[in-house]
Design a protein around this motif. Sequence first.
Motif, mmCIF file in Angstrom:
data_model
loop_
_atom_site.group_PDB
_atom_site.id
_atom_site.type_symbol
_atom_site.label_atom_id
_atom_site.label_comp_id
_atom_site.label_asym_id
_atom_site.label_seq_id
_atom_site.Cartn_x
_atom_site.Cartn_y
_atom_site.Cartn_z
ATOM 1 N N PHE A 163 1.702 -1.857 -12.461
ATOM 2 C CA PHE A 163 1.754 -0.399 -12.289
ATOM 3 C C PHE A 163 1.147 0.064 -10.970
ATOM 4 O O PHE A 163 0.793 1.228 -10.807
ATOM 5 N N GLY A 164 1.075 -0.855 -9.999
ATOM 6 C CA GLY A 164 0.913 -0.439 -8.618
ATOM 7 C C GLY A 164 -0.483 -0.350 -8.045
ATOM 8 O O GLY A 164 -0.648 0.085 -6.902
ATOM 9 N N GLN A 165 -1.509 -0.796 -8.768
ATOM 10 C CA GLN A 165 -2.859 -0.679 -8.206
ATOM 11 C C GLN A 165 -3.007 -1.486 -6.915
ATOM 12 O O GLN A 165 -3.527 -0.969 -5.916
ATOM 13 N N ASP A 166 -2.589 -2.738 -6.921
ATOM 14 C CA ASP A 166 -2.696 -3.536 -5.700
ATOM 15 C C ASP A 166 -1.795 -2.978 -4.604
ATOM 16 O O ASP A 166 -2.189 -2.923 -3.425
ATOM 17 N N SER A 167 -0.588 -2.581 -4.965
ATOM 18 C CA SER A 167 0.331 -1.995 -3.982
ATOM 19 C C SER A 167 -0.326 -0.814 -3.282
ATOM 20 O O SER A 167 -0.313 -0.700 -2.047
ATOM 21 N N LEU A 168 -0.894 0.076 -4.074
ATOM 22 C CA LEU A 168 -1.497 1.284 -3.511
ATOM 23 C C LEU A 168 -2.805 0.989 -2.788
ATOM 24 O O LEU A 168 -3.180 1.713 -1.854
ATOM 25 N N ALA A 215 -1.667 0.176 0.516
ATOM 26 C CA ALA A 215 -1.303 1.424 1.204
ATOM 27 C C ALA A 215 -2.545 2.139 1.723
ATOM 28 O O ALA A 215 -2.527 2.713 2.821
ATOM 29 N N ARG A 216 -3.614 2.105 0.953
ATOM 30 C CA ARG A 216 -4.871 2.708 1.411
ATOM 31 C C ARG A 216 -5.396 2.022 2.667
ATOM 32 O O ARG A 216 -6.126 2.629 3.459
ATOM 33 N N LEU A 217 -5.028 0.754 2.857
ATOM 34 C CA LEU A 217 -5.451 0.010 4.041
ATOM 35 C C LEU A 217 -4.475 0.170 5.200
ATOM 36 O O LEU A 217 -4.635 -0.485 6.235
ATOM 37 N N GLY A 218 -3.461 1.006 5.021
ATOM 38 C CA GLY A 218 -2.593 1.340 6.140
ATOM 39 C C GLY A 218 -1.207 0.756 6.113
ATOM 40 O O GLY A 218 -0.417 0.982 7.036
ATOM 41 N N ALA A 219 -0.859 -0.007 5.067
ATOM 42 C CA ALA A 219 0.488 -0.568 4.972
ATOM 43 C C ALA A 219 1.452 0.450 4.382
ATOM 44 O O ALA A 219 1.063 1.329 3.610
ATOM 45 N N THR A 220 2.716 0.324 4.736
ATOM 46 C CA THR A 220 3.788 1.073 4.085
ATOM 47 C C THR A 220 4.400 0.153 3.044
ATOM 48 O O THR A 220 4.990 -0.874 3.382
ATOM 49 N N VAL A 221 4.262 0.499 1.778
ATOM 50 C CA VAL A 221 4.456 -0.453 0.685
ATOM 51 C C VAL A 221 5.694 -0.131 -0.148
ATOM 52 O O VAL A 221 5.979 1.035 -0.436
ATOM 53 N N THR A 222 6.388 -1.190 -0.542
ATOM 54 C CA THR A 222 7.434 -1.115 -1.555
ATOM 55 C C THR A 222 7.061 -2.072 -2.666
ATOM 56 O O THR A 222 6.817 -3.258 -2.416
ATOM 57 N N GLY A 223 6.994 -1.595 -3.899
ATOM 58 C CA GLY A 223 6.669 -2.431 -5.044
ATOM 59 C C GLY A 223 7.867 -2.574 -5.965
ATOM 60 O O GLY A 223 8.629 -1.617 -6.164
ATOM 61 N N VAL A 224 8.026 -3.758 -6.526
ATOM 62 C CA VAL A 224 9.136 -4.050 -7.438
ATOM 63 C C VAL A 224 8.579 -4.643 -8.724
ATOM 64 O O VAL A 224 7.721 -5.530 -8.684
ATOM 65 N N ASP A 225 9.060 -4.157 -9.867
ATOM 66 C CA ASP A 225 8.614 -4.707 -11.142
ATOM 67 C C ASP A 225 9.688 -4.500 -12.204
ATOM 68 O O ASP A 225 10.444 -3.525 -12.175
ATOM 69 N N LEU A 226 9.720 -5.433 -13.164
ATOM 70 C CA LEU A 226 10.693 -5.399 -14.261
ATOM 71 C C LEU A 226 10.420 -4.256 -15.228
ATOM 72 O O LEU A 226 11.350 -3.704 -15.826
#
Length: 257
Positions: free
Chosen positions: A59-64, A67-78
């Motif tokens: 549910f995106g905690q690591d992804s976000l 993002a907080r560290l400056g990356a532009t993120v795309t997350g994928v999950d089933l």
Amino acid sequence: MDYLTINKHAWDQRTQIHLKSTFYDLQAFIDGKSSLNPIELEQMGNVRGKSLLHLQCHFGQDSLSWARLGATVTGVDLSSESIATAKKLAAQLHLPATFINNDIYQFGQNNSTQYDIVFTSYGVLAWLPDLTRWAQTIAGALTPGGEFHLVEFHPFNDVLSGYGYFAQSQPDIEDEVTYTENHNDQIETVVTWPHPISEVISALISAGLHIEAVNEHPFSPYDCIEGLEFVDKKGYQLIHNDHPIPLIYSIKASKVK
């Protein structure tokens, strides 16, 4: 057997449990706490300004956190429940992240975007029957010179727990509770496959990636395996016959320019 439907149902149910757990501590995350661990932070380094694809993002905690560290993120999950939650969190926290609800094989077939980094971590590979297709998805999603980072639970502990180590054509089908402390004995059927580290490395090489580093770690950042002991400033370890066993392994690979 439709393993995708079975596992999607399990993870949809687990997401609702995880959101209320102290294991994930959602409120602390919303308040600014990062969910990332030293292993992946040290291995990946500075992600600011980079595009990052997070496979099996829950549910995106690591992804976000990336993002907080400056990356532009795309997350994928089933899990549709996981992705719906991730989208809400991204909007609530005003973070640059896109989330896609898809099986990663299907995502790989449809994806035409390339990223600077592909990342996946902690309990991801067992849900995949075919690592060749997985590695091809990663290679296709990387820009030339881009990096792939895997941080995964070591299969050594699975062997001690009675599971197979080597790849097998038939999956393990089990009824089990999830790993958070608030599982409330809610049982879900799951379908998984074992993957030895050699299979992981070979799949990445066959997909055209260059292996830059492989590391094994005797400490886990998570207390999610029976019998773990906490060691201050290290994490959790498991002692077997007076010796610590490997609990985590990590791989860094790159796509040739």
